[in-house]
Design a protein around this motif. Structure first.
Motif, PDB file in Angstrom:
ATOM      1  N   ALA A 143       0.843  -1.205   0.000  1.00  0.00           N
ATOM      2  CA  ALA A 143       0.000   0.000   0.000  1.00  0.00           C
ATOM      3  C   ALA A 143       0.873   1.249   0.000  1.00  0.00           C
ATOM      4  O   ALA A 143       0.511   2.271  -0.582  1.00  0.00           O
ATOM      5  CB  ALA A 143      -0.926  -0.017   1.217  1.00  0.00           C
ATOM      6  N   ASP A 144       2.038   1.152   0.636  1.00  0.00           N
ATOM      7  CA  ASP A 144       2.953   2.298   0.703  1.00  0.00           C
ATOM      8  C   ASP A 144       3.930   2.334  -0.476  1.00  0.00           C
ATOM      9  O   ASP A 144       4.810   3.194  -0.517  1.00  0.00           O
ATOM     10  CB  ASP A 144       3.748   2.253   2.023  1.00  0.00           C
ATOM     11  CG  ASP A 144       2.850   2.506   3.233  1.00  0.00           C
ATOM     12  OD1 ASP A 144       1.712   2.981   3.042  1.00  0.00           O
ATOM     13  OD2 ASP A 144       3.302   2.219   4.365  1.00  0.00           O
ATOM     14  N   GLY A 145       3.814   1.373  -1.394  1.00  0.00           N
ATOM     15  CA  GLY A 145       4.688   1.337  -2.562  1.00  0.00           C
ATOM     16  C   GLY A 145       6.140   0.996  -2.225  1.00  0.00           C
ATOM     17  O   GLY A 145       7.057   1.327  -2.968  1.00  0.00           O
ATOM     18  N   LEU A 146       6.369   0.329  -1.108  1.00  0.00           N
ATOM     19  CA  LEU A 146       7.736   0.035  -0.662  1.00  0.00           C
ATOM     20  C   LEU A 146       8.254  -1.285  -1.217  1.00  0.00           C
ATOM     21  O   LEU A 146       9.464  -1.499  -1.287  1.00  0.00           O
ATOM     22  CB  LEU A 146       7.801  -0.001   0.868  1.00  0.00           C
ATOM     23  CG  LEU A 146       7.591   1.340   1.570  1.00  0.00           C
ATOM     24  CD1 LEU A 146       7.526   1.163   3.077  1.00  0.00           C
ATOM     25  CD2 LEU A 146       8.713   2.312   1.200  1.00  0.00           C
ATOM     26  N   ALA A 147       7.360  -2.206  -1.541  1.00  0.00           N
ATOM     27  CA  ALA A 147       7.766  -3.529  -2.021  1.00  0.00           C
ATOM     28  C   ALA A 147       6.594  -4.141  -2.769  1.00  0.00           C
ATOM     29  O   ALA A 147       5.433  -3.791  -2.526  1.00  0.00           O
ATOM     30  CB  ALA A 147       8.157  -4.435  -0.850  1.00  0.00           C
ATOM     31  N   GLU A 148       6.911  -5.048  -3.683  1.00  0.00           N
ATOM     32  CA  GLU A 148       5.850  -5.755  -4.391  1.00  0.00           C
ATOM     33  C   GLU A 148       6.041  -7.270  -4.267  1.00  0.00           C
ATOM     34  O   GLU A 148       5.214  -7.963  -3.713  1.00  0.00           O
ATOM     35  CB  GLU A 148       5.824  -5.319  -5.867  1.00  0.00           C
ATOM     36  CG  GLU A 148       4.576  -5.756  -6.605  1.00  0.00           C
ATOM     37  CD  GLU A 148       3.269  -5.376  -5.898  1.00  0.00           C
ATOM     38  OE1 GLU A 148       3.156  -4.227  -5.421  1.00  0.00           O
ATOM     39  OE2 GLU A 148       2.376  -6.246  -5.819  1.00  0.00           O
ATOM     40  N   ARG A 149       7.181  -7.746  -4.754  1.00  0.00           N
ATOM     41  CA  ARG A 149       7.393  -9.205  -4.774  1.00  0.00           C
ATOM     42  C   ARG A 149       7.955  -9.693  -3.435  1.00  0.00           C
ATOM     43  O   ARG A 149       8.907  -9.110  -2.897  1.00  0.00           O
ATOM     44  CB  ARG A 149       8.332  -9.586  -5.913  1.00  0.00           C
ATOM     45  CG  ARG A 149       7.716  -9.370  -7.300  1.00  0.00           C
ATOM     46  CD  ARG A 149       8.696  -9.749  -8.400  1.00  0.00           C
ATOM     47  NE  ARG A 149       9.993  -9.132  -8.191  1.00  0.00           N
ATOM     48  CZ  ARG A 149      10.309  -7.896  -8.540  1.00  0.00           C
ATOM     49  NH1 ARG A 149       9.408  -7.118  -9.121  1.00  0.00           N
ATOM     50  NH2 ARG A 149      11.513  -7.403  -8.300  1.00  0.00           N
ATOM     51  N   ALA A 150       7.374 -10.764  -2.940  1.00  0.00           N
ATOM     52  CA  ALA A 150       7.759 -11.244  -1.604  1.00  0.00           C
ATOM     53  C   ALA A 150       8.009 -12.743  -1.608  1.00  0.00           C
ATOM     54  O   ALA A 150       7.341 -13.501  -2.323  1.00  0.00           O
ATOM     55  CB  ALA A 150       6.660 -10.921  -0.595  1.00  0.00           C
ATOM     56  N   LEU A 151       8.975 -13.147  -0.798  1.00  0.00           N
ATOM     57  CA  LEU A 151       9.235 -14.566  -0.546  1.00  0.00           C
ATOM     58  C   LEU A 151       9.034 -14.810   0.949  1.00  0.00           C
ATOM     59  O   LEU A 151       9.584 -14.081   1.772  1.00  0.00           O
ATOM     60  CB  LEU A 151      10.675 -14.905  -0.959  1.00  0.00           C
ATOM     61  CG  LEU A 151      11.200 -16.294  -0.580  1.00  0.00           C
ATOM     62  CD1 LEU A 151      10.330 -17.404  -1.149  1.00  0.00           C
ATOM     63  CD2 LEU A 151      12.650 -16.448  -1.078  1.00  0.00           C
ATOM     64  N   ILE A 152       8.219 -15.803   1.256  1.00  0.00           N
ATOM     65  CA  ILE A 152       8.032 -16.193   2.647  1.00  0.00           C
ATOM     66  C   ILE A 152       8.870 -17.444   2.891  1.00  0.00           C
ATOM     67  O   ILE A 152       8.663 -18.467   2.222  1.00  0.00           O
ATOM     68  CB  ILE A 152       6.544 -16.516   2.965  1.00  0.00           C
ATOM     69  CG1 ILE A 152       5.589 -15.484   2.355  1.00  0.00           C
ATOM     70  CG2 ILE A 152       6.353 -16.679   4.472  1.00  0.00           C
ATOM     71  CD1 ILE A 152       5.775 -14.064   2.770  1.00  0.00           C
TER      72      ILE A 152
END
Ligand SMILES: [Zn+2]
Length: 302
Positions: A143-152
């Motif tokens: 929502a804050d545009g800080l990250a998009e792609r994530a690995l858990i």
């Protein structure tokens, strides 16, 4: 190093309950005593706003959790007696993961001395988990545009079913869970990659499986951010786990995950997830070693 801790928000538990509420305060003291964080670098997180929870969870679930109108079955599934204090603590723990994740985006890594409530799904919670802190934190980063792609990278000994439900269908997230094949939960929701480990898996076999799993994950996604659930419960002495890692093996696991994530250019948000040693001091040792591994890497790559 700055870290987040919510141990001041206790909640009532029946005597002898296996939720290790003592570990959080002990870990905060230990991290300060070991010089990993100065007392003023340990921050108390704000409670996550209800609207942030509703961005990820079903509104009805959030409302029932908030007011205590859970069904008997829901409360039994959570395994903790409902109280206002329990809900406040869950909101603080989630707030800690949000703060640690935001910190990670600015400083490569952030640590919440708690969180990792991976058994909470869209309209349900279980296994000591009300809200899925990682899914809520990722939604906030986006929502804050800080990250998009994530690995858990879920290295708790229990499979991350709630995270799999919430984030598995998301094409910009890869969910990896390494866990005991014979451990809770027994009805599973598949992650993008589940590694089922046999009872008694030792350090060497675990580290090989983890390294290969990270190869697969990093072929599938180039993460902006990684969430690392550094569960202490794969330890051989854990009462709820069925694996047989040593403390040195768990430290090597932490180093492997951190190095692979940094090598891939991801910021890393570290959360604790579970740990149920008979003596809570053992769980605190394992968690403190994770924080030490982070601190060492910050000094190296800082
Ligand atoms: Zn666990």
């Amino acid at each position: 190093m700055r870290v987040w801790a919510h141990d001041r928000f206790a909640f009532p538990l029946p005597p002898g309950h296996r939720f290790p509420i003592a570990k959080y305060g002990l870990l905060r003291e230990r991290v300060i005593a070991d010089g990993l964080a100065a007392a003023e670098e340990v921050h108390e997180p704000a409670a996550v706003p209800w609207s942030r929870l509703e961005a990820v969870h079903d509104r009805g679930w959030v409302a029932r959790a908030r007011t205590g109108e859970l069904t008997v079955r829901e409360e039994r599934g959570i395994g903790l007696p409902w109280s206002e204090a329990l809900v406040e603590r869950a909101r603080r723990a989630t707030g800690g993961t949000i703060a640690a994740a935001q910190h990670a985006l600015r400083h490569r890594v952030g640590v919440n001395l708690g969180g990792g409530t991976h058994h909470a799904g869209r309209d349900w919670g279980r296994g000591f988990c009300l809200f899925n802190d990682v899914a809520v934190a990722l939604a906030r980063l986006r929502a804050d545009g800080l990250a998009e792609r994530a690995l858990i990278v879920d290295c708790d000994v229990h499979q991350g079913d709630g995270t799999a439900e919430l984030l598995g269908p998301d094409p910009d997230t890869f969910t990896l869970s390494l866990h005991g094949a014979r451990n809770y939960p027994f009805e599973r929701i598949p992650s993008d990659l589940d590694i089922d480990l046999p009872n008694g898996t030792d350090d060497a076999a675990y580290l090989r499986a983890l390294d290969r799993a990270l190869d697969v994950a990093l072929e599938r996604i180039a993460p902006d951010v990684a969430f690392y659930l550094a569960g202490a419960d794969p330890w051989h002495g854990d009462r709820l786990g069925r694996l047989a890692l040593t403390k040195a093996g768990l430290r090597a696991r932490d180093e492997l995950v951190l190095d692979r994530m940094f090598g891939a250019g991801a910021s890393v948000c570290v959360v604790l997830a579970g740990g149920y040693a008979a003596d809570v001091a053992d769980t605190v040792d394992i968690n403190a070693a994770t924080v030490a591994a982070v601190s060492e890497r910050l000094a190296l790559h800082g």
